[in-house]
Write an enzyme that holds these catalytic residues in place. Structure first.
Site, PDB file in Angstrom:
ATOM      1  N   LEU A  11       0.837  -1.189   0.000  1.00 53.40           N
ATOM      2  CA  LEU A  11       0.000   0.000   0.000  1.00 53.40           C
ATOM      3  C   LEU A  11       0.877   1.246   0.000  1.00 53.40           C
ATOM      4  CD1 LEU A  11      -2.697  -1.093   2.628  1.00 53.40           C
ATOM      5  CD2 LEU A  11      -2.531  -1.647   0.190  1.00 53.40           C
ATOM      6  N   ALA A  12       0.926   1.930  -1.153  1.00 48.70           N
ATOM      7  CA  ALA A  12       1.831   3.077  -1.316  1.00 48.70           C
ATOM      8  C   ALA A  12       1.096   4.278  -1.889  1.00 48.70           C
ATOM      9  CB  ALA A  12       2.992   2.680  -2.230  1.00 48.70           C
ATOM     10  N   GLY A  14      -0.726   6.676  -0.047  1.00 47.23           N
ATOM     11  CA  GLY A  14      -0.987   7.791   0.859  1.00 47.23           C
ATOM     12  C   GLY A  14      -0.130   9.019   0.618  1.00 47.23           C
ATOM     13  N   ARG A  18       2.084  13.978   7.487  1.00 45.46           N
ATOM     14  CA  ARG A  18       2.896  14.237   8.681  1.00 45.46           C
ATOM     15  C   ARG A  18       4.386  14.335   8.369  1.00 45.46           C
ATOM     16  NH1 ARG A  18       0.856   9.856  12.936  1.00 45.46           N
ATOM     17  NH2 ARG A  18       0.179   8.773  11.034  1.00 45.46           N
ATOM     18  N   GLN A  77      -5.281   3.446  -6.997  1.00 47.67           N
ATOM     19  CA  GLN A  77      -6.436   3.456  -6.098  1.00 47.67           C
ATOM     20  C   GLN A  77      -7.340   4.639  -6.429  1.00 47.67           C
ATOM     21  OE1 GLN A  77      -5.430   3.819  -1.954  1.00 47.67           O
ATOM     22  NE2 GLN A  77      -7.548   3.791  -1.253  1.00 47.67           N
ATOM     23  N   THR A  85      -7.330   2.011   3.642  1.00 43.17           N
ATOM     24  CA  THR A  85      -6.642   0.744   3.361  1.00 43.17           C
ATOM     25  C   THR A  85      -7.549  -0.277   2.710  1.00 43.17           C
ATOM     26  OG1 THR A  85      -7.112   0.037   5.631  1.00 43.17           O
ATOM     27  CG2 THR A  85      -4.959   1.057   5.212  1.00 43.17           C
ATOM     28  N   GLU A 152     -10.258   0.146  19.691  1.00 38.97           N
ATOM     29  CA  GLU A 152      -9.506   1.402  19.718  1.00 38.97           C
ATOM     30  C   GLU A 152      -9.391   1.908  21.154  1.00 38.97           C
ATOM     31  OE1 GLU A 152      -7.930   2.629  17.123  1.00 38.97           O
ATOM     32  OE2 GLU A 152      -8.688   0.914  16.000  1.00 38.97           O
ATOM     33  N   ALA A 399      57.082  23.317 -10.868  1.00 38.32           N
ATOM     34  CA  ALA A 399      56.126  23.907  -9.930  1.00 38.32           C
ATOM     35  C   ALA A 399      55.701  25.287 -10.404  1.00 38.32           C
ATOM     36  CB  ALA A 399      56.746  23.987  -8.540  1.00 38.32           C
TER      37      ALA A 399
END
Length: 434
Positions: A11-12, A14, A18, A77, A85, A152, A399
């Site tokens: 699942l990639a 989102g 944050r 998605q 999800t 929860e 030099a």
């Protein structure tokens, strides 16, 4: 492990708000590679059917992953109509009867850490942590070695709050379970999202077997902030350095060393403190001294530093690169460059000595040009080689000389200086006598 028995869905999709970044969360890097890369790499060790669910910055995610993998299925998605999800797995068609669902923000997983999902048999295998402080997490209630339900924290009773077992967020479902319950997922909740965990509740009501799998948080740590990213980097770095030390690499103060995932060591190697080695670098029987940086370069039977910088596409063999020497797109074989020099877009052959302050002037403001230096060339300190230029074998450059474009034939001395002039008593005239 049997890589023919399980399909993997990552699942990639989102946003990762944050992270406070314009970049998609799964593209933030750990030890030189995007988070999603690490997950796919380990997944490929146990599965031949990998699907990545994408939405936010989908084009960037696909383009980045296609640099590394050419056999990954990407499914977009519908995050507007079917967020969450649960919505992410609605359009998945797995190849195998067992489906492992991973999160795209867990870059520390390994194939070994996932083996429990392959060996256990149940309708649903649910990963769990046992935390000393489970505050903020939903509690997983287990009875008779099966998951009874998830509650929860805000809805938990006092007895449930004393439970320290929490959901780690990775699941293995039988394909039949997904096919049966996905159509019944609802977004009738405060977030208006479709949750994969609702399948667990529905399946339990119909007496499906739901087995908990205790996993190590060090492998299943989720990345939700840049603080999490930094903490995961430390874990990944410790793994990388441990692996190479066990393979025989000597590291001085390894906690101060940064080595990316793609770096390779062979033979007897030493890496001193405060070094950074990145990209596709390959280090063979070589010594990297304190404070040096090696980027996308190859060292064979050589040493560099302290405080040296091998920039991309440098190839040094049987060569000494000293302190404050920088190379870039340079091939050096059997060369000594002791200190304070820049060698860019160059080929330098064996027996050549490059004096302090030597610079290959490879850029004219528009184009880059090449410097070719032959065998047994002695370059004196503070010399400038203005490319394109070829210095043939057995040449001495005095030099302070400037070598302009062209070819210097074998056996010659290059001497390019203004004549020294003395002005008698100028100091006293300028400052006055004390």
């Amino acid at each position: 492990m049997n890589n023919e028995a399980i399909s993997i869905v990552i699942l990639a999709a989102g946003k990762g708000s944050r992270m406070k970044s314009n970049k998609a969360k799964v593209l933030h890097t750990i030890s030189g590679k995007p988070m999603l890369y690490h997950i796919i790499k380990e997944s490929k060790k146990i599965s031949d059917d990998i699907t990545v669910v994408i939405a936010h910055q989908k084009d960037a995610v696909v383009k980045t992953m296609e640099q590394y993998f050419d056999d990954i299925n990407f499914v977009e998605q519908d995050a507007v109509n079917y967020p969450g999800t649960g919505g992410a797995v609605m359009d998945i068609t797995p190849k195998h009867d067992k489906v492992l669902v991973l999160n795209g923000d867990m870059p520390l997983i390994t194939a070994e850490s996932l083996k429990g999902f392959l060996s256990l048999e149940a309708d649903i295998i649910m990963s769990i942590f046992d935390l000393k402080d489970p505050s903020g997490y939903g509690r997983v209630i287990i009875r008779n070695e099966e998951v009874e339900y998830i509650v929860e924290q805000k809805d938990a009773s006092d007895a449930e709050l004393n439970v320290t077992t929490v959901n780690a967020g990775v699941y293995a479902f039988s394909r039949s379970i997904l096919e049966r319950y996905i159509p019944f997922l609802s977004n009738d909740n405060a977030q208006k999202e479709y949750y994969l965990t609702d399948i667990i509740a529905m399946a339990k009501e119909e007496e499906a077997s739901i087995v908990p799998l205790l996993v190590d948080e060090a492998f299943f740590k989720g990345i939700n902030s840049k603080k999490d990213l930094a903490e995961a980097e430390v874990i990944m770095q410790n793994r990388i350095k441990k692996r190479w030390m066990e393979a025989g690499v000597i590291m001085h103060l390894p906690d101060t060393i940064y080595i990316e995932e793609s770096v390779v060591f062979e033979g007897e190697c030493i890496v001193e403190n405060n070094c950074r080695i990145t990209g596709e670098s390959k280090i063979v029987n070589s010594h990297i001294k304190a404070g040096s940086v090696v980027e996308d370069s190859t060292m064979v039977d050589s040493d560099c530093g302290p405080m040296a910088h091998l920039r991309p596409l440098s190839h040094i063999t049987d060569t000494h690169i000293g302190n404050f020497v920088e190379t870039k797109k340079a091939t050096l074989h059997g060369v000594k460059a002791g200190h304070l020099s820049y060698i860019g877009d160059a080929e330098v052959s064996e027996g050549t000595n490059i004096g302090a302050g030597t610079i290959t002037c490879n850029y004219d403001g528009k184009n880059k040009y090449k410097t070719i230096i032959g065998k047994n060339v002695f370059i004196g300190s503070d010399s400038q080689l203005i490319a394109p230029v070829t210095i043939e074998d057995d040449v001495m450059i005095a030099a302070g000389s400037t070598v302009t474009s062209g070819t210097v034939a074998s056996g010659n001395l290059v001497l390019s200086r203004t004549k020294m002039r003395l002005v008698k008593d100028f100091y006293y005239k300028f400052f006055g006598k004390k």
